[in-house]
Motif scaffolding. Structure first.
Motif, PDB file in Angstrom:
ATOM      1  N   LEU A   4     -65.373  -9.670  51.589  1.00 22.15           N
ATOM      2  CA  LEU A   4     -64.118  -9.755  52.331  1.00 22.15           C
ATOM      3  C   LEU A   4     -63.177 -10.740  51.651  1.00 22.15           C
ATOM      4  O   LEU A   4     -63.603 -11.815  51.212  1.00 22.15           O
ATOM      5  CB  LEU A   4     -64.383 -10.184  53.770  1.00 22.15           C
ATOM      6  CG  LEU A   4     -65.324  -9.251  54.539  1.00 22.15           C
ATOM      7  CD1 LEU A   4     -65.676  -9.836  55.892  1.00 22.15           C
ATOM      8  CD2 LEU A   4     -64.709  -7.881  54.704  1.00 22.15           C
ATOM      9  N   HIS A   5     -61.895 -10.378  51.590  1.00 24.46           N
ATOM     10  CA  HIS A   5     -60.866 -11.207  50.960  1.00 24.46           C
ATOM     11  C   HIS A   5     -59.734 -11.434  51.952  1.00 24.46           C
ATOM     12  O   HIS A   5     -59.230 -10.470  52.543  1.00 24.46           O
ATOM     13  CB  HIS A   5     -60.294 -10.511  49.714  1.00 24.46           C
ATOM     14  CG  HIS A   5     -61.279 -10.361  48.608  1.00 24.46           C
ATOM     15  ND1 HIS A   5     -61.194 -11.091  47.458  1.00 24.46           N
ATOM     16  CD2 HIS A   5     -62.375  -9.574  48.473  1.00 24.46           C
ATOM     17  CE1 HIS A   5     -62.199 -10.759  46.661  1.00 24.46           C
ATOM     18  NE2 HIS A   5     -62.919  -9.837  47.260  1.00 24.46           N
ATOM     19  N   PHE A   6     -59.339 -12.674  52.110  1.00 28.09           N
ATOM     20  CA  PHE A   6     -58.203 -13.053  52.940  1.00 28.09           C
ATOM     21  C   PHE A   6     -57.348 -14.027  52.143  1.00 28.09           C
ATOM     22  O   PHE A   6     -57.796 -14.594  51.153  1.00 28.09           O
ATOM     23  CB  PHE A   6     -58.668 -13.746  54.230  1.00 28.09           C
ATOM     24  CG  PHE A   6     -59.507 -12.875  55.121  1.00 28.09           C
ATOM     25  CD1 PHE A   6     -58.918 -12.066  56.078  1.00 28.09           C
ATOM     26  CD2 PHE A   6     -60.887 -12.859  54.999  1.00 28.09           C
ATOM     27  CE1 PHE A   6     -59.699 -11.263  56.894  1.00 28.09           C
ATOM     28  CE2 PHE A   6     -61.675 -12.059  55.819  1.00 28.09           C
ATOM     29  CZ  PHE A   6     -61.066 -11.258  56.769  1.00 28.09           C
TER      30      PHE A   6
END
Length: 129
Positions: A4-6
C-alpha cells in the motif's frame, strides 16, 4: 500480499509531502517482515508525529549548531529517515566537489534535526570517493 502507498500531507505545512508504504496480507494485517516507510511510533512517542519547525527555522538551527557554510547553498529537506525510523529535517553541506571525466569526488557535512523540538539528532561528515 498487498503493498500500500499513501502520501502524507498536512494543510499549512507544504514541506510535508512524504510517501507512506507498507505491506499487508489478504486480511489487511500489516506484515512487519517487510519495510514500513513513513509511519513513526506515535503511540509511544507522540512527538514523532508533530512537526513544529519551518525550513527557515531549521536553517537558523543548523547555523547555531555549527554547520559548515560549504561551496554551494545547503540542501534542506523534510524527510522520512529509515535510520532513525521517524521524520526529520535533513541538512546537507558540500565542502568540496570535483568532477573529472567519469570520476566524482565530494565531501561535506550533514545534520539531522528533530522537526518536533529542533534538537540536533546527529552531525557528521560524509565523503564520496
Amino acid at each position: 500480499n498487498y503493498e500500500l502507498h499513501f502520501i502524507l500531507t498536512i494543510p499549512g505545512k507544504e514541506y510535508v509531502k512524504e510517501p507512506i508504504v507498507f505491506t499487508t496480507d489478504a486480511n489487511g494485517n500489516v506484515l512487519e517482515k517487510y519495510e514500513i516507510i513513513g509511519i513513526p511510533d506515535c503511540k509511544d512517542t507522540p512527538e514523532d508525529g508533530t512537526f513544529n519547525l519551518s525550513e527557515k527555522e531549521v536553517e537558523e538551527l543548523a547555523i547555531k549548531y555549527g554547520m559548515a557554510k560549504g561551496i554551494k547553498p545547503w540542501k534542506i529537506d523534510f524527510m522520512w529517515s529509515a535510520e532513525f525510523a521517524k521524520y526529520v529535517w535533513y541538512v546537507l553541506s558540500v565542502k568540496s566537489e570535483m568532477h573529472y571525466e567519469d570520476n566524482y569526488k565530494a565531501s561535506g557535512e550533514e545534520m539531522i534535526i528533530s522537526p518536533y523540538d529542533g534538537k540536533l539528532i546527529i552531525h557528521r561528515n560524509w565523503d564520496i570517493r
